[in-house]
Structure formats: C-alpha cells, structure tokens
Enzyme design. Structure first.
Site, short mmCIF file in Angstrom:
data_model
loop_
_atom_site.label_atom_id
_atom_site.label_comp_id
_atom_site.label_asym_id
_atom_site.label_seq_id
_atom_site.Cartn_x
_atom_site.Cartn_y
_atom_site.Cartn_z
N CYS A 59 -3.25 -17.44 -2.01
CA CYS A 59 -4.00 -16.49 -2.85
C CYS A 59 -4.93 -17.23 -3.81
O CYS A 59 -6.11 -16.91 -3.90
CB CYS A 59 -3.01 -15.61 -3.61
SG CYS A 59 -3.82 -14.45 -4.72
N LYS A 108 -11.93 -15.70 -2.54
CA LYS A 108 -12.59 -14.64 -1.74
C LYS A 108 -13.31 -13.64 -2.65
O LYS A 108 -14.46 -13.30 -2.43
CB LYS A 108 -11.53 -13.96 -0.87
CG LYS A 108 -12.00 -12.82 0.01
CD LYS A 108 -12.06 -11.46 -0.63
CE LYS A 108 -10.82 -10.99 -1.32
NZ LYS A 108 -9.70 -10.69 -0.45
N GLU A 125 -14.17 11.24 -9.67
CA GLU A 125 -13.84 12.63 -10.03
C GLU A 125 -13.71 13.51 -8.79
O GLU A 125 -13.04 14.54 -8.81
CB GLU A 125 -14.86 13.22 -11.00
CG GLU A 125 -16.23 13.42 -10.41
CD GLU A 125 -17.24 14.01 -11.42
OE1 GLU A 125 -16.90 14.98 -12.10
OE2 GLU A 125 -18.37 13.48 -11.50
N HIS A 138 -16.86 12.68 -15.76
CA HIS A 138 -18.18 12.92 -15.20
C HIS A 138 -19.23 12.04 -15.87
O HIS A 138 -19.17 11.87 -17.08
CB HIS A 138 -18.53 14.40 -15.40
CG HIS A 138 -19.77 14.82 -14.69
ND1 HIS A 138 -19.83 14.92 -13.31
CD2 HIS A 138 -21.00 15.13 -15.15
CE1 HIS A 138 -21.05 15.29 -12.97
NE2 HIS A 138 -21.79 15.40 -14.06
N CYS A 141 -7.18 -14.61 -1.88
CA CYS A 141 -7.65 -13.53 -2.78
C CYS A 141 -8.66 -13.98 -3.83
O CYS A 141 -9.72 -13.36 -3.96
CB CYS A 141 -6.47 -12.92 -3.54
SG CYS A 141 -4.88 -12.98 -2.72
N TYR A 163 -8.56 -7.56 7.70
CA TYR A 163 -9.04 -7.76 6.33
C TYR A 163 -10.01 -8.94 6.24
O TYR A 163 -11.10 -8.82 5.69
CB TYR A 163 -7.87 -8.14 5.41
CG TYR A 163 -6.93 -7.06 4.98
CD1 TYR A 163 -6.97 -6.57 3.68
CD2 TYR A 163 -5.94 -6.57 5.83
CE1 TYR A 163 -6.07 -5.62 3.23
CE2 TYR A 163 -5.04 -5.61 5.38
CZ TYR A 163 -5.10 -5.15 4.09
OH TYR A 163 -4.21 -4.22 3.65
N GLU A 194 -14.06 -8.79 5.38
CA GLU A 194 -14.45 -9.31 4.06
C GLU A 194 -15.48 -10.42 4.20
O GLU A 194 -16.50 -10.45 3.50
CB GLU A 194 -13.21 -9.79 3.30
CG GLU A 194 -12.33 -8.60 2.85
CD GLU A 194 -11.08 -8.99 2.10
OE1 GLU A 194 -10.72 -10.20 2.09
OE2 GLU A 194 -10.45 -8.10 1.50
#
Ligand code: NDP
Length: 454
Positions: free
Chosen positions: A43, A51, A442, A437, A48, A178, A182
C-alpha cells in the site's frame, strides 16, 4: 522463566502487520516484526498511496483543459516531467517509511530486518537468529501474478510502473481489474497513448453491471483504446527497444511499455508453512478460520496472504480483531460484509453492498433506482462525461442493500453512505434525508421512481 521470548512475532511489516504489531505492543505485549523489503508494504510503497498520487498528477491535464474551456482561464504552455514527479513521490514514500518506523518503535515493537521463515509452531528464524513466540502472525501480503507466454520477461507489473525511468509514449495494459483500469486512467491523463486489453466481454468482473458498462463508455470517451475479448499471446522486443504484442486475433500492437495487471498471488511460498502443516489453497492463500487462525493453532494470518478481500482497510480491521482475540480475551471475527470499495479510475467508482445481480439472487424482489446525468461542472466545460448513481433496495424490508456511483469523488461520497448501509438504512430513511445542494451526491437521497424490479 517464561516459555516464550515474545507474545507475538509478526512476519511482514505491511498494513496488517504493522497495525497488529503496534496495537499488541501498545497493550504491553512483547512483539517483534520481521521485514525484508520495505516498511508499509504494498500500500505505502507500490500500491494505494503512490497510485493515488499518480492519479492526482494525471488529472491536471483534464483540469487545465476544463479551466480554459469553461471557466475563463488562459493558460500558458504546460508540460509534465515524469522524473520530477517521481522524485517528489519517492520523497513522500520515504517520509511514510520513516513514519512507520517511528510508529513501531514508539509502540515498543522490535523490528527485525531480514527474511523470516517459520521453523516450528512457536519458532521463527531470521538469518541465524531464532525467536520463540507464543503466537506467530503471517502478514506477508501478495505479489503480482503474470501468466506464462512467450516474451513475458518484456512486460512489467504495477511494482515497476512506480519506478519507470520515463513516461512511455504508448502503453498497453492487460487486465480488467482495479489495477488495470486505474493505470489506464493514469497513463492516459499523463499523455501516454493507452490501449487496455481485457480477456472477457466486460471488465471489472464482480462489480455491478451498470457500473461496468458505464465506466467502459466513460473511459473510451477519454481516449483510451479499450478492447474486450482480447489478450496478448506473445511479446517481442524490437532492436530499438520498442515492443510488439501479438493479440489473440492475430493482429499486432506496438508499445513502449506493456503492463500486466492480471491479479496478485498470496505471498506464502518458502516461509516453511506447508512443512508445518499450515494448509494453503491452490493459489497459495493461507486457509484461516473466522478468527484468522491457520490450521496450526499458534499461527495466524491476515491481509492479502489470506486472499479474503485484498484491501488495506480490511487488513487493518483483521489486525484489530486478531489483537482483541489473542490479547484482550474478546474473540472477535472480522466482518467481510458491506465492505465499501473505490476504484480510482477516471472517472472513479465507489460501491458498497450488493450488485444488482447479487441482490436479485439473494432477495425475492428488489427495486432499482438509477440516475445518469452531466455534473454541474461540465455544463460549462462542455465535457460529455456523465455520472451514474444506483441504489438497490430489498422490497420486503425496504433496506438499501447496494449503492454504486461512477463519477467524480466517488470514493469520498460512498465512504459516507457506507455508514448508512452498515446501519441498515431503508429507502424511506434515504428519502427522509435532506440533500446538500448543489452536489452530485444529493441524487442519492432524491431518486424517487424505481426503474425496474424482479
Ligand atoms: P484483480 O483480481 O482485480 O483483476 C485481475 C484482472 O486480470 C481481471 O480482470 C482478470 O480477468 C485478469 N486476468 C487474470 N488472469 C489473466 C490472464 N491469464 N490473462 C489475462 N487477464 C487475466 O487484480 P488486480 O491485479 O487488478 O488487483 C489485485 C487486487 O488488489 C484487487 O483485487 C484489489 O483487491 C486490490 N486493489 C485495490 C485497489 C483499490 O482499492 N482501489 C487498487 C488496486 C488493487 P477475469 O476477471 O476474467 O478473471
């Protein structure tokens, strides 16, 4: 005289191993952790973190364009220097390595540098040193797996992508998981010409089908040459250093770099595990019970080496549960349900709960709410990128059992909604929630009409 020198000996200082070591040491347990590569594991070093930094770097090209097209900015000449960025990235990774070093030392966990092997149910060897521990934890992670084919040695894996000397002019990426999607977004954003090949009819197997097809459309809009039902059968290096890939349909494809992102294998070989009777699955994954205990009761395993869900936060959770089980007298089984996930593709994906196909299998009747729209920002940029949101509701209980998003900030948005799903929120409770908003998020609390049912 205590029977053991250590309460816990951890093999592997990645996400799971470091967390288990420092939390157990923090409880006053005597802990040692062995590592032979880098602190922080995949990681921090080749996963992660770097990346995500690459994703940020690659996004600027589009952001500059949008600023100019829609928001009145005038920009001067711009260019990207790979070497400068990689050096900055490396500085940050070094800082994180040092941070992990301090985390372990401050907690009082002893670090042992070298390759560890398990020599007995309570014994670990590192070089010529032997350590006796009441519990052994294997947290050795995984490693990229490249299939066998002629010319395999010319391909790179995600490990090497973080250290390339220069940005390739043409990148071919094999895989539909993944890592492949990516890197397709990253290399495309940085200016490389990207072709992504996936062997099946639609990539991201396991994700909701709408997510898969919408993402494929959006990735193509951004200029990636995405080809399904295609694979590489051979790879050759030309005298000028460029590569020529032969594809399953017999055609050829030229490239300067070929990345195989075809999955990862648990790192369990040559640890002495099988000799001791620790059961492994065919792919090398350590078989564990619900408390992360292997078939040898004093040997435990967490994280990618167990091939349950290969995500850092899951490894951290498994580590916390294991420490509770072993040292706090509270047997705690990690929960692998409703694990939220993000794919940092461009646009990104966020998902929590079931896909529509899984929900239809599990429940008698489900209602699907789906919305696809152009985000406010793009009304001025003119970009034809769309956002897709989807809710899957079990009709009988009214619970929202799946939530999916393809669009900007997907990871950030879905993390919040994951709490609601974890709490068992119903569609009526989503409806009773007031939106913020103007946001894209939303839409998740304003979708009123189901689009399909079973
Ligand atoms: P994945 O398992 O996600 O995907 C592997 C891909 O390679 C699949 O599309 C698979 O196809 C394909 N494949 C497998 N074997 C072959 C082959 N012989 N020839 C051609 N294609 C093949 O693995 P990744 O390497 O992308 O990532 C590993 C894991 O790391 C992920 O599953 C995830 O858990 C984790 N990860 C998480 C990230 C995040 O949270 N954002 C980012 C990166 C990794 P098929 O579907 O047909 O089997």
């Amino acid at each position: 005289m205590p029977q053991y020198d250590y309460d816990l000996f951890v093999i592997g200082a990645g996400s799971g191993g470091v967390r288990a070591s420092r939390v157990a040491a923090g409880l006053g347990k005597k802990v040692a952790v062995a590592e032979d590569r880098y602190l922080g594991g995949t990681c921090v070093n080749v996963g992660c973190i770097p990346k995500k930094l690459l994703v940020y770097a690659s996004h600027y090209s589009e952001d500059f364009e949008h600023a100019q097209q829609g928001y009145g900015w005038t920009l001067g000449p711009r260019s990207f220097d790979w070497a400068t960025f990689i050096a900055k990235k490396d500085t940050e990774i070094q800082r994180l390595n040092d941070f992990h070093d301090r985390l372990l030392s401050n907690a009082g966990a002893e670090q042992v540098w070298g390759r560890a092997t398990v020599a007995g149910p309570h014994e670990v060897r590192v070089g010529d040193r032997s350590f006796r521990a009441e519990h052994i934890l294997v947290a050795t992670g995984g490693w990229p797996d490249v299939p066998d084919f002629p010319g395999r040695e010319h391909a790179v894996t995600s490990n090497e992508m973080f250290h390339l000397k220069e940005l390739p002019r043409r990148t071919v990426i094999v895989g539909g998981g993944y890592i492949a999607v990516e890197f397709a977004g990253i290399m495309n954003g940085l200016g490389s010409q990207v072709t992504q090949l996936y062997r099946g009819p639609l990539f991201l197997r396991g994700f909701d089908d709408d997510v898969r097809s919408v993402l494929a459309e959006e990735i193509r809009k951004k200029g990636v040459d995405l080809r399904f039902d295609t694979n590489i059968t051979a790879l050759e290096k030309a005298p000028d250093g460029s590569l020529r890939a032969t594809l399953t349909d017999g055609s050829e494809l030229a490239a300067d770099q070929v990345l195989f992102a075809t999955g990862r294998r648990p790192n369990s070989a040559k640890l002495g595990l099988e000799e001791l009777g620790v059961e492994l699955r065919a792919n090398g994954a350590i078989v564990v019970d619900e408390y992360s205990r292997s078939t040898v009761p004093s040997i435990h395993a967490i994280g990618d080496v167990t091939d349950r869900i290969a995500l850092t936060p899951v490894a951290l959770h498994e580590a916390m549960c294991l420490v509770k089980t072993l040292f706090e007298g509270k047997p705690t089984a990690p929960v692998h349900e409703n694990v939220p996930a993000a794919v940092f593709s461009q646009p990104p994906v966020g998902s929590v709960g079931l896909s529509e196909a899984q929900a239809r299998e599990r429940y008698d009747a489900v209602d699907i709410y789906r919305s696809r729209f152009r985000a406010l920002k793009h009304t001025l940029t003119g970009a034809d990128e769309t956002t897709m949101m989807k809710l899957i509701v079990d009709r009988e209980s009214d619970r929202v059992v799946g939530l999916h998003l393809v669009g900007a900030d997907a990871g950030e948005i879905v993390q919040g909604f994951a709490v609601a799903i974890q709490c068992g929120a119903t569609k009526a409770q989503f409806d009773a929630t007031i939106g913020i908003h103007p946001t894209s998020a939303e839409e998740f609390v304003t979708m009123r009409e189901p689009v399909g049912d079973a």
